[in-house]
Design a protein around this motif. Structure first.
Motif, PDB file in Angstrom:
ATOM      1  N   ALA A  60       0.826  -1.202   0.000  1.00 23.37           N
ATOM      2  CA  ALA A  60       0.000   0.000   0.000  1.00 23.37           C
ATOM      3  C   ALA A  60       0.862   1.255   0.000  1.00 23.37           C
ATOM      4  N   ARG A 116      -5.070   6.553   0.816  1.00 26.28           N
ATOM      5  CA  ARG A 116      -4.345   5.286   0.725  1.00 26.28           C
ATOM      6  C   ARG A 116      -4.789   4.545  -0.511  1.00 26.28           C
ATOM      7  N   ARG A 144      -4.200   0.586  -2.087  1.00 23.04           N
ATOM      8  CA  ARG A 144      -3.646  -0.730  -1.852  1.00 23.04           C
ATOM      9  C   ARG A 144      -3.144  -1.353  -3.154  1.00 23.04           C
TER      10      ARG A 144
END
Length: 119
Positions: free
Chosen positions: A33, A50, A52
């Motif tokens: 990530a 974020r 992933r």
């Protein structure tokens, strides 16, 4: 481990856009990530976005709908497209990478890039 280098920060007016980039260099096998965080003067570092390895993303409520995180695994790079900037977006932005290499799982941070938004 990895060395992260951010770029793209600077001065913008409210409503304008900036794109941050963060490139990872070093000896590692894979990137999991990526994350972007920010820290305004007098405040703690806070989560921004974020992405992933499967492409799924999360955003802080404060930036949802205005910021877009993306990644280019061929270039070991993550981007943060920031649109509709507000004065409260002013902060030092840091990228974070979770990877895997000879030492096992690791996390690395960039040195930060300043974003200043004038109202």
């Amino acid at each position: 481990q990895a060395t992260l280098s951010e770029s793209g920060g600077g001065l913008a007016r409210a409503g304008e856009s900036l794109r941050l980039s963060c490139v990872a260099a070093g000896n590692f096998e894979s990137i999991g990530a990526w994350g972007w965080y920010r820290q305004a003067p007098g405040n703690q570092r806070e989560f921004v976005a974020r992405i992933r390895s499967d492409g799924s993303v999360d955003y802080a409520d404060a930036v949802k709908g205005r910021f877009t995180i993306s990644r280019d695994d061929a270039k070991n790079t993550v981007y943060l497209q920031m649109s509709g900037l507000k004065a409260e977006d002013t902060a030092v932005y840091y990228c974070n990478m979770r990877g895997y290499g000879d030492i096992g799982n690791f996390a690395s941070w960039g040195q930060g890039t300043q974003v200043t938004v004038s109202s």
